[in-house]
Design an enzyme around this catalytic site. Structure first.
Site, PDB file in Angstrom:
ATOM      1  N   LYS A   1     -10.886   0.994  14.460  1.00 33.68           N
ATOM      2  CA  LYS A   1      -9.517   1.435  14.763  1.00 33.68           C
ATOM      3  C   LYS A   1      -9.354   1.640  16.276  1.00 33.68           C
ATOM      4  O   LYS A   1      -8.309   1.328  16.854  1.00 33.68           O
ATOM      5  CB  LYS A   1      -9.190   2.729  14.007  1.00 33.68           C
ATOM      6  CG  LYS A   1      -8.950   2.499  12.509  1.00 33.68           C
ATOM      7  CD  LYS A   1      -7.612   1.816  12.263  1.00 33.68           C
ATOM      8  CE  LYS A   1      -7.300   1.603  10.808  1.00 33.68           C
ATOM      9  NZ  LYS A   1      -6.037   0.890  10.579  1.00 33.68           N
TER      10      LYS A   1
ATOM     11  N   GLY B   1       0.823  -1.207   0.000  1.00 32.79           N
ATOM     12  CA  GLY B   1       0.000   0.000   0.000  1.00 32.79           C
ATOM     13  C   GLY B   1       0.858   1.259   0.000  1.00 32.79           C
ATOM     14  O   GLY B   1       2.090   1.202  -0.129  1.00 32.79           O
ATOM     15  N   PHE B   2       0.197   2.357   0.187  1.00 26.24           N
ATOM     16  CA  PHE B   2       0.844   3.663   0.100  1.00 26.24           C
ATOM     17  C   PHE B   2       1.887   3.839   1.219  1.00 26.24           C
ATOM     18  O   PHE B   2       3.105   3.890   0.948  1.00 26.24           O
ATOM     19  CB  PHE B   2      -0.258   4.719   0.123  1.00 26.24           C
ATOM     20  CG  PHE B   2       0.186   6.105   0.433  1.00 26.24           C
ATOM     21  CD1 PHE B   2       1.168   6.721  -0.331  1.00 26.24           C
ATOM     22  CD2 PHE B   2      -0.387   6.813   1.491  1.00 26.24           C
ATOM     23  CE1 PHE B   2       1.579   8.022  -0.039  1.00 26.24           C
ATOM     24  CE2 PHE B   2       0.010   8.095   1.776  1.00 26.24           C
ATOM     25  CZ  PHE B   2       1.000   8.702   1.021  1.00 26.24           C
TER      26      PHE B   2
ATOM     27  N   THR C   1     -11.844  -6.914   8.195  1.00 24.41           N
ATOM     28  CA  THR C   1     -10.398  -6.712   7.991  1.00 24.41           C
ATOM     29  C   THR C   1      -9.807  -5.923   9.158  1.00 24.41           C
ATOM     30  O   THR C   1      -8.768  -6.291   9.712  1.00 24.41           O
ATOM     31  CB  THR C   1     -10.156  -5.954   6.671  1.00 24.41           C
ATOM     32  OG1 THR C   1     -10.514  -6.810   5.604  1.00 24.41           O
ATOM     33  CG2 THR C   1      -8.704  -5.541   6.517  1.00 24.41           C
TER      34      THR C   1
ATOM     35  N   TYR D   1     -15.543   2.448  10.928  1.00 23.42           N
ATOM     36  CA  TYR D   1     -14.086   2.490  10.736  1.00 23.42           C
ATOM     37  C   TYR D   1     -13.428   3.103  11.975  1.00 23.42           C
ATOM     38  O   TYR D   1     -12.454   2.565  12.514  1.00 23.42           O
ATOM     39  CB  TYR D   1     -13.765   3.317   9.489  1.00 23.42           C
ATOM     40  CG  TYR D   1     -12.288   3.561   9.244  1.00 23.42           C
ATOM     41  CD1 TYR D   1     -11.487   2.581   8.668  1.00 23.42           C
ATOM     42  CD2 TYR D   1     -11.699   4.782   9.582  1.00 23.42           C
ATOM     43  CE1 TYR D   1     -10.131   2.810   8.432  1.00 23.42           C
ATOM     44  CE2 TYR D   1     -10.354   5.019   9.349  1.00 23.42           C
ATOM     45  CZ  TYR D   1      -9.577   4.032   8.775  1.00 23.42           C
ATOM     46  OH  TYR D   1      -8.234   4.268   8.545  1.00 23.42           O
TER      47      TYR D   1
ATOM     48  N   ASP E   1      -0.054  -8.851   1.979  1.00 18.92           N
ATOM     49  CA  ASP E   1      -0.966  -7.872   1.364  1.00 18.92           C
ATOM     50  C   ASP E   1      -1.885  -8.612   0.397  1.00 18.92           C
ATOM     51  O   ASP E   1      -1.421  -9.464  -0.361  1.00 18.92           O
ATOM     52  CB  ASP E   1      -0.155  -6.791   0.619  1.00 18.92           C
ATOM     53  CG  ASP E   1      -0.971  -5.529   0.404  1.00 18.92           C
ATOM     54  OD1 ASP E   1      -2.051  -5.623  -0.218  1.00 18.92           O
ATOM     55  OD2 ASP E   1      -0.547  -4.459   0.865  1.00 18.92           O
ATOM     56  N   ASN E   2      -3.167  -8.291   0.431  1.00 17.93           N
ATOM     57  CA  ASN E   2      -4.086  -8.963  -0.504  1.00 17.93           C
ATOM     58  C   ASN E   2      -4.275  -8.154  -1.791  1.00 17.93           C
ATOM     59  O   ASN E   2      -5.140  -8.470  -2.603  1.00 17.93           O
ATOM     60  CB  ASN E   2      -5.442  -9.242   0.157  1.00 17.93           C
ATOM     61  CG  ASN E   2      -6.219  -7.976   0.459  1.00 17.93           C
ATOM     62  OD1 ASN E   2      -5.727  -6.871   0.255  1.00 17.93           O
ATOM     63  ND2 ASN E   2      -7.440  -8.130   0.949  1.00 17.93           N
TER      64      ASN E   2
ATOM     65  N   ALA F   1      -1.139   0.712  13.055  1.00 15.25           N
ATOM     66  CA  ALA F   1      -1.536   1.933  12.347  1.00 15.25           C
ATOM     67  C   ALA F   1      -2.984   2.260  12.685  1.00 15.25           C
ATOM     68  O   ALA F   1      -3.900   1.546  12.303  1.00 15.25           O
ATOM     69  CB  ALA F   1      -1.397   1.721  10.830  1.00 15.25           C
TER      70      ALA F   1
HETATM   71  P1  NAD Z   1      -3.421   1.671   1.490  1.00 15.38           P
HETATM   72  O1  NAD Z   1      -4.794   1.277   1.049  1.00 15.38           O
HETATM   73  O2  NAD Z   1      -2.492   2.126   0.450  1.00 15.38           O
HETATM   74  O3  NAD Z   1      -2.765   0.488   2.314  1.00 15.38           O
HETATM   75  C1  NAD Z   1      -3.493  -0.550   2.921  1.00 15.38           C
HETATM   76  C2  NAD Z   1      -2.927  -1.858   2.404  1.00 15.38           C
HETATM   77  O4  NAD Z   1      -3.581  -2.944   3.069  1.00 15.38           O
HETATM   78  C3  NAD Z   1      -3.148  -2.051   0.900  1.00 15.38           C
HETATM   79  O5  NAD Z   1      -1.936  -2.418   0.280  1.00 15.38           O
HETATM   80  C4  NAD Z   1      -4.186  -3.157   0.812  1.00 15.38           C
HETATM   81  O6  NAD Z   1      -4.068  -3.940  -0.357  1.00 15.38           O
HETATM   82  C5  NAD Z   1      -3.888  -3.934   2.092  1.00 15.38           C
HETATM   83  N1  NAD Z   1      -5.039  -4.689   2.595  1.00 15.38           N
HETATM   84  C6  NAD Z   1      -6.317  -4.275   2.737  1.00 15.38           C
HETATM   85  N2  NAD Z   1      -7.083  -5.248   3.245  1.00 15.38           N
HETATM   86  C7  NAD Z   1      -6.251  -6.298   3.468  1.00 15.38           C
HETATM   87  C8  NAD Z   1      -6.441  -7.603   3.979  1.00 15.38           C
HETATM   88  N3  NAD Z   1      -7.646  -8.018   4.390  1.00 15.38           N
HETATM   89  N4  NAD Z   1      -5.366  -8.424   4.055  1.00 15.38           N
HETATM   90  C9  NAD Z   1      -4.136  -8.018   3.617  1.00 15.38           C
HETATM   91  N5  NAD Z   1      -3.905  -6.800   3.117  1.00 15.38           N
HETATM   92  C10 NAD Z   1      -4.947  -5.951   3.045  1.00 15.38           C
HETATM   93  O7  NAD Z   1      -3.618   2.787   2.611  1.00 15.38           O
HETATM   94  P2  NAD Z   1      -2.551   3.585   3.471  1.00 15.38           P
HETATM   95  O8  NAD Z   1      -2.948   4.990   3.377  1.00 15.38           O
HETATM   96  O9  NAD Z   1      -1.174   3.179   3.125  1.00 15.38           O
HETATM   97  O10 NAD Z   1      -2.907   3.095   4.940  1.00 15.38           O
HETATM   98  C11 NAD Z   1      -2.025   2.292   5.733  1.00 15.38           C
HETATM   99  C12 NAD Z   1      -2.535   2.279   7.168  1.00 15.38           C
HETATM  100  O11 NAD Z   1      -2.522   3.603   7.702  1.00 15.38           O
HETATM  101  C13 NAD Z   1      -3.970   1.764   7.318  1.00 15.38           C
HETATM  102  O12 NAD Z   1      -4.062   0.985   8.493  1.00 15.38           O
HETATM  103  C14 NAD Z   1      -4.781   3.026   7.484  1.00 15.38           C
HETATM  104  O13 NAD Z   1      -5.953   2.823   8.238  1.00 15.38           O
HETATM  105  C15 NAD Z   1      -3.796   3.926   8.227  1.00 15.38           C
HETATM  106  N6  NAD Z   1      -4.082   5.359   8.011  1.00 15.38           N
HETATM  107  C16 NAD Z   1      -3.686   5.988   6.866  1.00 15.38           C
HETATM  108  C17 NAD Z   1      -3.965   7.345   6.725  1.00 15.38           C
HETATM  109  C18 NAD Z   1      -3.531   8.126   5.530  1.00 15.38           C
HETATM  110  O14 NAD Z   1      -3.690   9.345   5.546  1.00 15.38           O
HETATM  111  N7  NAD Z   1      -2.975   7.555   4.480  1.00 15.38           N
HETATM  112  C19 NAD Z   1      -4.661   8.042   7.722  1.00 15.38           C
HETATM  113  C20 NAD Z   1      -5.068   7.345   8.843  1.00 15.38           C
HETATM  114  C21 NAD Z   1      -4.754   6.009   8.995  1.00 15.38           C
END
Ligand code: NAD
Length: 323
Positions: free
Chosen positions: A151, A10-11, A93, A147, A32-33, A115
């Site tokens: 969390k 992911g990101f 999830t 959500y 990662d799925n 996270a």
């Molecule tokens: P993202 O969607 O890019 O990353 C999440 C990753 O989890 C993805 O690669 C996705 O394929 C994987 N995923 C989802 N469901 C899954 C499952 N059941 N099994 C295995 N893999 C799974 O998002 P992100 O922004 O990189 O977020 C990463 C973490 O940070 C998350 O926990 C998110 O809640 C938290 N977060 C991010 C932000 C933000 O601003 N980007 C803000 C608050 C919290």
């Protein structure tokens, strides 16, 4: 040394992988799925081992956590639109996946980063938000609060394992982390605006655009995460991770227009039209980051303009590469 990053494609996860590759010779396992993540986010390296699977698969999680010395649990169903459209899958999830990780890690005492999100504060009007502030969340009939509560439950679960099983845990609440590789299709505002501006499409601002958010470059956020996991005083604590410079969504749209040089117009769309009648959007989201600063001496280094320039540059390169 072996590290597990769930959600590593992911990101934020992929930037954490880059950080580890740049600074260590650790083996890096990823679970990662590939739902919202992408394999293309990952560097080609023999240090990186992507296991395509689901964090709800307890046997898989157990196997990989047991082979790891530290776990960064980032896998989650994310993005307001995604959560609203797939509430059940998101809850499963975000609750079961985290429990699998923590239960296994507790068996061996493997340190875990969880996270979490600024969403846990809900619609509290008391800004800036401090880690011990009250949470103000809405009713169970509005999916977005599912959500926030999932969390929050993850945090309770992590802290309970710390308390009862001495599990080393750090909880990080991210506030609008942005930068290259973030995708717009699940409702993330920065990539959406940049793509709209570059395409010459209207920039769609939900509501009147006076709501504010604090944007942090993913590079800065990842450094904070790594530092927290290497600071004993952080163990067992919850931290806000984000910039404390609020920007309104209208201002964000203006900055994007200026940096891209686009002549797109800004179009305001009522929340009820973009989502549904029950949709609720907190007006202000601002972290108090004094705990983070005092614990690891962290302050975000990247300005909003610099963040936007990085995103614009990446999107332009992608367009050129695909044409
Ligand atoms: P993202 O969607 O890019 O990353 C999440 C990753 O989890 C993805 O690669 C996705 O394929 C994987 N995923 C989802 N469901 C899954 C499952 N059941 N099994 C295995 N893999 C799974 O998002 P992100 O922004 O990189 O977020 C990463 C973490 O940070 C998350 O926990 C998110 O809640 C938290 N977060 C991010 C932000 C933000 O601003 N980007 C803000 C608050 C919290």
């Amino acid at each position: 040394m072996a590290v597990l990053v769930t959600g590593g494609a992911g990101f934020i996860g992929s930037h954490l992988v880059n950080y580890y590759l740049r600074n260590t010779d650790s083996k890096i396992f990823l679970i990662d799925n590939i739902s919202t993540g992408q394999k293309e986010n990952l560097p080609k390296s023999s240090q990186v081992d992507l296991i395509e699977g689901d964090v709800r698969d307890s046997a898989l999680v157990e196997d990989i956590v047991r082979r790891s010395d530290v776990v960064y649990h980032l896998a989650a169903a994310v993005g307001v639109e995604n959560i609203v459209e797939n509430p059940l899958d998101s809850l499963q999830t975000n609750i079961e996946g985290t429990q699998n990780v923590l239960d296994t890690a507790a068996g061996d005492g493997t340190p875990v980063f969880i996270a979490s999100s600024s969403e846990v504060y809900g619609k509290s009007p008391e800004v800036p938000f401090s880690e011990d502030d009250d949470r103000v969340v809405g009713p169970t009939t509005v999916p977005r609060w599912g959500y926030a509560n999932a969390k929050a439950l993850d945090e309770f679960y992590a802290l309970a394992h710390h308390e009862e099983n001495d599990l080393p845990v750090v909880v990080g609440r991210f506030f609008n982390t942005v930068g290259p590789r973030q995708v717009g299709e699940y409702g993330m505002v920065v990539p959406t605006f940049v793509e709209q501006a570059l395409a010459g499409d209207p920039i769609t601002v939900y509501g009147d655009g006076t709501q504010t958010r604090c944007f942090t470059h993913v590079r800065d956020a990842v450094e904070a995460v790594h530092e927290l996991m290497n600071t004993p005083a952080a163990n067992g604590h919850v931290f806000n991770i984000g910039s404390s410079q609020p920007v309104s969504i209208n201002e964000l749209a203006e900055r994007v227009l200026e940096i891209t040089g686009s002549d797109s117009r800004v179009e305001h769309i009522p929340f009820e039209e973009a989502f549904d009648e029950d949709f609720e959007e907190p007006t202000r989201r601002e972290p108090d980051v004094s705990k983070l600063r005092e614990t690891i001496g962290w302050a975000p280094e990247t300005s909003l303009d610099r963040i936007l320039e990085d995103v614009v540059e990446e999107r332009r390169e992608n367009v050129e590469a695909s044409s």
